[in-house]
Design a protein around this motif. Sequence first.
Motif, PDB file in Angstrom:
ATOM      1  N   ILE A  82     -88.577 -26.510 -47.204  1.00 13.72           N
ATOM      2  CA  ILE A  82     -89.643 -27.138 -46.410  1.00 13.72           C
ATOM      3  C   ILE A  82     -89.396 -26.910 -44.925  1.00 13.72           C
ATOM      4  CG2 ILE A  82     -90.645 -29.371 -45.774  1.00 13.72           C
ATOM      5  CD1 ILE A  82     -90.209 -30.232 -48.698  1.00 13.72           C
ATOM      6  N   GLU A  83     -88.153 -27.023 -44.494  1.00 18.28           N
ATOM      7  CA  GLU A  83     -87.815 -26.819 -43.086  1.00 18.28           C
ATOM      8  C   GLU A  83     -88.100 -25.381 -42.658  1.00 18.28           C
ATOM      9  OE1 GLU A  83     -83.611 -26.725 -41.181  1.00 18.28           O
ATOM     10  OE2 GLU A  83     -84.197 -28.833 -41.421  1.00 18.28           O
ATOM     11  N   SER A  84     -87.751 -24.421 -43.526  1.00 20.62           N
ATOM     12  CA  SER A  84     -88.011 -23.017 -43.165  1.00 20.62           C
ATOM     13  C   SER A  84     -89.517 -22.739 -43.141  1.00 20.62           C
ATOM     14  CB  SER A  84     -87.300 -22.073 -44.133  1.00 20.62           C
ATOM     15  OG  SER A  84     -87.863 -22.161 -45.411  1.00 20.62           O
ATOM     16  N   GLN A  85     -90.284 -23.379 -44.030  1.00 14.82           N
ATOM     17  CA  GLN A  85     -91.736 -23.202 -43.991  1.00 14.82           C
ATOM     18  C   GLN A  85     -92.311 -23.764 -42.687  1.00 14.82           C
ATOM     19  OE1 GLN A  85     -93.192 -25.036 -47.561  1.00 14.82           O
ATOM     20  NE2 GLN A  85     -92.829 -23.207 -48.825  1.00 14.82           N
ATOM     21  N   ASN A  86     -91.791 -24.903 -42.253  1.00 16.18           N
ATOM     22  CA  ASN A  86     -92.240 -25.476 -40.979  1.00 16.18           C
ATOM     23  C   ASN A  86     -91.891 -24.545 -39.807  1.00 16.18           C
ATOM     24  OD1 ASN A  86     -93.358 -27.714 -42.152  1.00 16.18           O
ATOM     25  ND2 ASN A  86     -91.536 -28.983 -41.880  1.00 16.18           N
ATOM     26  N   TYR A 131     -81.207 -30.578 -51.501  1.00 18.45           N
ATOM     27  CA  TYR A 131     -80.859 -29.874 -50.263  1.00 18.45           C
ATOM     28  C   TYR A 131     -81.654 -28.575 -50.131  1.00 18.45           C
ATOM     29  CZ  TYR A 131     -78.130 -27.372 -46.790  1.00 18.45           C
ATOM     30  OH  TYR A 131     -77.740 -26.661 -45.696  1.00 18.45           O
ATOM     31  N   LEU A 132     -81.739 -27.836 -51.242  1.00 17.74           N
ATOM     32  CA  LEU A 132     -82.487 -26.576 -51.193  1.00 17.74           C
ATOM     33  C   LEU A 132     -83.975 -26.827 -50.954  1.00 17.74           C
ATOM     34  CD1 LEU A 132     -80.747 -24.557 -54.027  1.00 17.74           C
ATOM     35  CD2 LEU A 132     -80.572 -24.178 -51.565  1.00 17.74           C
ATOM     36  N   THR A 133     -84.506 -27.882 -51.541  1.00 11.14           N
ATOM     37  CA  THR A 133     -85.913 -28.228 -51.299  1.00 11.14           C
ATOM     38  C   THR A 133     -86.124 -28.588 -49.838  1.00 11.14           C
ATOM     39  OG1 THR A 133     -86.046 -29.088 -53.564  1.00 11.14           O
ATOM     40  CG2 THR A 133     -87.809 -29.713 -52.057  1.00 11.14           C
ATOM     41  N   ALA A 168     -74.436 -33.405 -58.991  1.00 12.91           N
ATOM     42  CA  ALA A 168     -74.251 -32.272 -58.079  1.00 12.91           C
ATOM     43  C   ALA A 168     -75.493 -31.376 -58.093  1.00 12.91           C
ATOM     44  CB  ALA A 168     -73.005 -31.485 -58.477  1.00 12.91           C
ATOM     45  N   LEU A 169     -76.051 -31.154 -59.286  1.00 12.62           N
ATOM     46  CA  LEU A 169     -77.263 -30.332 -59.372  1.00 12.62           C
ATOM     47  C   LEU A 169     -78.437 -31.006 -58.659  1.00 12.62           C
ATOM     48  CD1 LEU A 169     -77.107 -29.046 -63.055  1.00 12.62           C
ATOM     49  CD2 LEU A 169     -76.877 -27.685 -60.983  1.00 12.62           C
ATOM     50  N   LEU A 170     -78.561 -32.297 -58.787  1.00  8.92           N
ATOM     51  CA  LEU A 170     -79.641 -33.027 -58.134  1.00  8.92           C
ATOM     52  C   LEU A 170     -79.489 -32.950 -56.611  1.00  8.92           C
ATOM     53  CD1 LEU A 170     -82.109 -34.883 -58.435  1.00  8.92           C
ATOM     54  CD2 LEU A 170     -80.517 -36.807 -58.385  1.00  8.92           C
TER      55      LEU A 170
END
Length: 133
Positions: A106-110, A100-102, A93-95
């Motif tokens: 990345i999507e928000s940076q784009n 998902y958060l990573t 679950a942590l992985l």
Amino acid sequence: MKKLDEIMELMADEMADFKSSLESLEDLSNKLHKTSVPLSTEVLEKHLNSFLKIQKQKENARTGNLELILSKLERAYILPKSLARLLLSILLALLISFSYLTYKLIESQNENRELNKLLSKEISIHKGNNTPE
């Protein structure tokens, strides 16, 4: 003279005691000569063999106990299976959440880059530069 008689009487008593002691010593000496000590060690060997048999039985019992303990230790788990499953589930679950958060980061940076490009175009258009970059 009286003293001499007393001394003689004492000497006679001492001689009689000495003679009786010698007779008892002779009797003991005769008994010792008549008594024979067997040179056989059969009795000693029997006792030793029975002792060795008992020791071997005890050693076999100890060896059996140690083998039983060893087999139980080989089958023992450091963590119970249910606890290991729970730990693996939590790690999974942590992985997944980390992945998902990573991805979202990345999507928000784009999106931020795209917004920055649009804003820079808009700013340049408002300033009077009609040439897009």
